[in-house]
Design an enzyme around this catalytic site. Structure first.
Site, PDB file in Angstrom:
ATOM      1  CE  LYS A  54      -3.741  -2.641   2.098  1.00  0.00           C
ATOM      2  NZ  LYS A  54      -4.452  -3.110   3.566  1.00  0.00           N
ATOM      3  CD  GLN A  98      -3.697  -4.411   6.340  1.00  0.00           C
ATOM      4  OE1 GLN A  98      -3.620  -3.586   5.932  1.00  0.00           O
ATOM      5  NE2 GLN A  98      -4.058  -5.651   5.982  1.00  0.00           N
ATOM      6  CG  ASP A 121      -9.823  -0.239   5.333  1.00  0.00           C
ATOM      7  OD1 ASP A 121      -9.528  -0.628   4.344  1.00  0.00           O
ATOM      8  OD2 ASP A 121      -8.855  -0.431   6.257  1.00  0.00           O
TER       9      ASP A 121
HETATM   10  N1  GUN Z   1      -6.834  -7.099   6.212  1.00  0.00           N
HETATM   11  C1  GUN Z   1      -7.484  -7.837   5.132  1.00  0.00           C
HETATM   12  N2  GUN Z   1      -7.938  -7.006   4.062  1.00  0.00           N
HETATM   13  C2  GUN Z   1      -7.969  -5.853   4.734  1.00  0.00           C
HETATM   14  C3  GUN Z   1      -8.768  -4.280   4.118  1.00  0.00           C
HETATM   15  O1  GUN Z   1      -8.938  -3.959   2.982  1.00  0.00           O
HETATM   16  N3  GUN Z   1      -8.234  -3.426   5.001  1.00  0.00           N
HETATM   17  C4  GUN Z   1      -7.849  -3.460   6.268  1.00  0.00           C
HETATM   18  N4  GUN Z   1      -7.358  -2.345   7.064  1.00  0.00           N
HETATM   19  N5  GUN Z   1      -7.188  -4.630   6.671  1.00  0.00           N
HETATM   20  C5  GUN Z   1      -7.474  -5.708   5.921  1.00  0.00           C
END
Ligand code: GUN
Length: 295
Positions: A54, A98, A121
């Site tokens: 990311k 995350q 998110d």
């Molecule tokens: N863990 C797995 N997929 C995601 C996501 O799309 N966002 C976040 N923050 N954590 C994740």
């Protein structure tokens, strides 16, 4: 006949080209550079790898990026204080915590503390609540579910009036993707571990979304001929012939289902690249909103 491959890498590439054009204009005309903060707690290797990707993509998009990393035993107050600080930082337009968080942390409370305007998110309870109501619009749509919808739309798959079956009811994928399909007038069925006849239920689907984390579970006889199949699974299976000792497979048995489906996403290279593209899209939207350019 084999299915039409839905190439997530190529479609993500289109989205990046659109982002690039908008970022250039945003910087030039408004002096704004989109900024994303990632918050990683602990040392989960998969999470570390996702967060790195990311951050790297932020750089290639011309965004600012801040990577915050707290130890696995960080107390709740430290994570909350960090989110509060990022909420106040005007150079940050998106905050991504995350998941999964270490067990001792209160995930719901932490996600609920993220400023609604920075919830790229789309996991803030208010954004999820709006997504789950008729006629309401969240400020941000969760990235993987949003990516699934973009793959369908940009591949010319009609959603309105179709039967959509979703395998899996997770907060991150299954439930929000079901809501997005419902908003687009599909008739939805959400399957889970207690669903009685999975193959028969899945065979009803014009659009089948597999998001359960079971390697190659969906077989050809689960799929209606011509259906669009979106495989969200990313599973490691042992493979002594592979360099790393494993290979990645989806929740769909690709070679089998490829003989029956009308459209099919590969793993890797299907939904995966879309998740980060949608995150960048959301961060750009956050920056445009902060600059007063969109509602
Ligand atoms: N863990 C797995 N997929 C995601 C996501 O799309 N966002 C976040 N923050 N954590 C994740």
């Amino acid at each position: 006949m084999t299915a039409q491959l839905i190439d997530g890498k190529a479609i993500a590439g289109q989205i990046y080209a659109e982002i690039e054009a908008e970022v250039a204009e945003l910087k030039e005309k408004h002096g704004v550079t989109p900024g994303l903060a990632t918050v990683l707690v602990g040392e989960n290797p998969a999470s570390q790898s996702y967060v790195r990707s990311k951050q790297k993509t932020c750089t290639t998009c011309g965004f600012n990026s801040i990577g915050e990393h707290l130890p696995a035993d960080a107390p709740q107050e430290d994570v909350e204080a960090l989110v509060k600080r990022l909420n106040q930082d005007p150079t940050i337009h998106g905050i991504l915590v995350q998941l999964p968080l270490p067990k001792h942390l209160d995930e719901e409370k932490i996600l609920g503390m993220i400023s609604l305007e920075k919830d790229v998110d789309g996991f803030h309870p208010v954004n999820i609540g709006r997504l789950s109501m008729k006629g309401r619009k969240p400020l941000f749509v969760p990235c993987t579910p949003g990516g699934c919808i973009e793959l369908l739309i940009r591949s010319g798959v009609e959603i309105s009036g179709k039967e959509a079956v979703i395998l899996g009811r997770s907060n991150i994928v299954g439930l929000p993707v079901a809501m997005l399909l419902l908003h687009r007038d599909a008739t939805i069925t959400i399957c889970h571990s207690r669903t009685r006849d999975l193959p028969e239920t899945c065979r009803r689907a014009d659009i089948l979304i597999a998001a359960v984390g079971r390697p190659e579970m969906v077989k050809a006889d689960w799929v209606k001929p011509g259906a669009a199949v979106i495989d969200v699974g990313i599973n490691r299976v042992e493979d002594p012939s592979a360099k790393r000792g494993y290979r990645l497979v989806g929740d769909v048995d690709f070679d089998d289902v490829n003989q029956v489906a009308g459209y099919l996403t590969p793993v890797p290279g299907g939904v995966g690249p879309m998740t980060i593209a949608m995150l960048m899209w959301n961060t750009l939207a956050g920056a445009k909103r902060a600059a007063g350019l969109i509602d």
